[in-house]
Design a protein around this motif. Structure first.
Motif, PDB file in Angstrom:
ATOM      1  N   ARG A 122      -8.861  -9.527  38.873  1.00  0.00           N
ATOM      2  CA  ARG A 122      -7.701 -10.341  39.192  1.00  0.00           C
ATOM      3  C   ARG A 122      -7.728 -11.566  38.293  1.00  0.00           C
ATOM      4  NH1 ARG A 122      -5.684 -10.784  45.353  1.00  0.00           N
ATOM      5  NH2 ARG A 122      -3.906 -12.146  45.042  1.00  0.00           N
ATOM      6  N   VAL A 123      -6.654 -11.784  37.580  1.00  0.00           N
ATOM      7  CA  VAL A 123      -6.603 -12.900  36.643  1.00  0.00           C
ATOM      8  C   VAL A 123      -6.248 -14.171  37.406  1.00  0.00           C
ATOM      9  CG1 VAL A 123      -5.520 -13.785  34.568  1.00  0.00           C
ATOM     10  CG2 VAL A 123      -5.876 -11.326  34.821  1.00  0.00           C
ATOM     11  N   PRO A 124      -7.103 -15.201  37.347  1.00  0.00           N
ATOM     12  CA  PRO A 124      -6.819 -16.421  38.110  1.00  0.00           C
ATOM     13  C   PRO A 124      -5.660 -17.230  37.533  1.00  0.00           C
ATOM     14  CG  PRO A 124      -8.859 -16.650  36.870  1.00  0.00           C
ATOM     15  CD  PRO A 124      -8.391 -15.257  36.646  1.00  0.00           C
ATOM     16  N   LEU A 142      -4.337 -21.031  37.379  1.00  0.00           N
ATOM     17  CA  LEU A 142      -4.795 -22.396  37.606  1.00  0.00           C
ATOM     18  C   LEU A 142      -3.630 -23.368  37.556  1.00  0.00           C
ATOM     19  CD1 LEU A 142      -7.852 -22.265  35.160  1.00  0.00           C
ATOM     20  CD2 LEU A 142      -7.811 -21.743  37.597  1.00  0.00           C
ATOM     21  N   LEU A 159      -1.491 -22.321  34.616  1.00  0.00           N
ATOM     22  CA  LEU A 159      -2.174 -21.824  33.424  1.00  0.00           C
ATOM     23  C   LEU A 159      -2.876 -20.505  33.732  1.00  0.00           C
ATOM     24  CD1 LEU A 159      -3.271 -22.326  30.496  1.00  0.00           C
ATOM     25  CD2 LEU A 159      -5.175 -23.507  31.567  1.00  0.00           C
ATOM     26  N   SER A 182      -5.270 -17.643  31.795  1.00  0.00           N
ATOM     27  CA  SER A 182      -6.029 -17.275  30.604  1.00  0.00           C
ATOM     28  C   SER A 182      -6.393 -15.795  30.714  1.00  0.00           C
ATOM     29  CB  SER A 182      -7.274 -18.148  30.512  1.00  0.00           C
ATOM     30  OG  SER A 182      -8.101 -17.718  29.464  1.00  0.00           O
ATOM     31  N   ILE A 183      -5.791 -15.002  29.850  1.00  0.00           N
ATOM     32  CA  ILE A 183      -6.029 -13.551  29.931  1.00  0.00           C
ATOM     33  C   ILE A 183      -7.244 -13.185  29.083  1.00  0.00           C
ATOM     34  CG2 ILE A 183      -5.078 -11.281  29.402  1.00  0.00           C
ATOM     35  CD1 ILE A 183      -2.368 -12.329  30.097  1.00  0.00           C
ATOM     36  N   GLN A 184      -8.243 -12.631  29.747  1.00  0.00           N
ATOM     37  CA  GLN A 184      -9.480 -12.309  29.028  1.00  0.00           C
ATOM     38  C   GLN A 184      -9.888 -10.866  29.217  1.00  0.00           C
ATOM     39  OE1 GLN A 184     -12.535 -15.142  30.186  1.00  0.00           O
ATOM     40  NE2 GLN A 184     -11.013 -16.755  30.270  1.00  0.00           N
ATOM     41  N   ASP A 232      -2.514 -18.118  28.098  1.00  0.00           N
ATOM     42  CA  ASP A 232      -3.418 -18.226  26.958  1.00  0.00           C
ATOM     43  C   ASP A 232      -3.976 -16.858  26.607  1.00  0.00           C
ATOM     44  OD1 ASP A 232      -5.370 -19.716  25.135  1.00  0.00           O
ATOM     45  OD2 ASP A 232      -6.711 -18.589  26.455  1.00  0.00           O
ATOM     46  N   THR A 260      -6.024 -16.408  23.797  1.00  0.00           N
ATOM     47  CA  THR A 260      -7.062 -16.617  22.792  1.00  0.00           C
ATOM     48  C   THR A 260      -8.065 -15.471  22.765  1.00  0.00           C
ATOM     49  OG1 THR A 260      -6.940 -18.939  23.471  1.00  0.00           O
ATOM     50  CG2 THR A 260      -8.648 -18.350  21.890  1.00  0.00           C
ATOM     51  N   ALA A 261      -8.369 -14.949  23.948  1.00  0.00           N
ATOM     52  CA  ALA A 261      -9.441 -13.964  24.058  1.00  0.00           C
ATOM     53  C   ALA A 261      -8.999 -12.560  23.636  1.00  0.00           C
ATOM     54  CB  ALA A 261      -9.981 -13.927  25.485  1.00  0.00           C
TER      55      ALA A 261
END
Lengths: 137, 137
Positions: free
Chosen positions: A3-5, A7, A14, A16-18, A48, A50-51
């Protein structure tokens, strides 16, 4: 299931997909985001990536869907942190990320959202004198 | 190798841990964070662990190490988003997360860091009159 948090930072959510997005994770993220936008009244969503080494058509579509959902809920979506290689691949694949705005990093994304909101307020300000002149005519 | 992104927001670096940390990922994150603290001059590091179901001794040690490294580089570390179940397990396991400060969410973490910095400045202000009186004596 991963589960993508989501924030909350000030007036912005925000994400952040990692992790690799599965169908389930993507749907869950869309639901979570929609709920948080309504619950918090935030006017901006920053995603985001970035990852991410690769943005394929599935992830591209997910980003577009999130942007559309947010738009309906009166929130701007900005995708930040795209790697140069990802941008090149996107263009080569012919994926255009319709309706998605991008910024270099989180801070610029926040500025972009703030500027957009200011523009909106500016537009409202411009409208008011017009309304008044209509009233006084 | 997965790499955990470090996001800069104002005077704070934000890390959202979502993937299982391997030795390599942990070391890479420590290096990335240290580099970014020096490069940006940020005074706060917020580590979000909302996505973690479990914090074992390895992750606990990693968090402590990050906090220690940041401290040496004049940055405060706050861990945010810990789930109730994680807190319970930590205590049951006897892991105390030495030297790590926690906050409920990112915003409170930011407030905590800002308050800490203010305290530091307050302390400096108190020092200065003392220094002056030493000069004029």
């Amino acid at each position: 299931m991963e589960r993508v948090p989501v924030l909350k930072i000030g007036d912005i959510l925000l994400v952040s997909i990692q992790v690799d997005m599965s169908d389930q994770t993507a749907v869950q993220l869309q639901e979570d985001l929609a709920e948080r936008i309504v619950a918090t009244g935030c006017h901006g969503v920053i995603i985001d990536i970035t990852a991410l080494d690769i943005v394929d058509s599935f992830v591209g579509r997910m980003l577009s869907t999130i942007a559309s959902i947010s738009k309906v809920l009166d929130a701007e979506t900005v995708v930040v942190g795209m790697r140069p290689a990802v941008a090149i691949t996107l263009v080569e694949l012919g994926l255009s990320l319709n309706g998605i705005r991008t910024a270099l990093n989180v801070e610029r994304g926040m500025e972009l959202i703030a500027a957009t909101r200011d523009d909106d307020y500016g537009y409202d300000d411009l409208d008011e004198p017009g309304d008044q002149s209509t009233d006084t005519r």
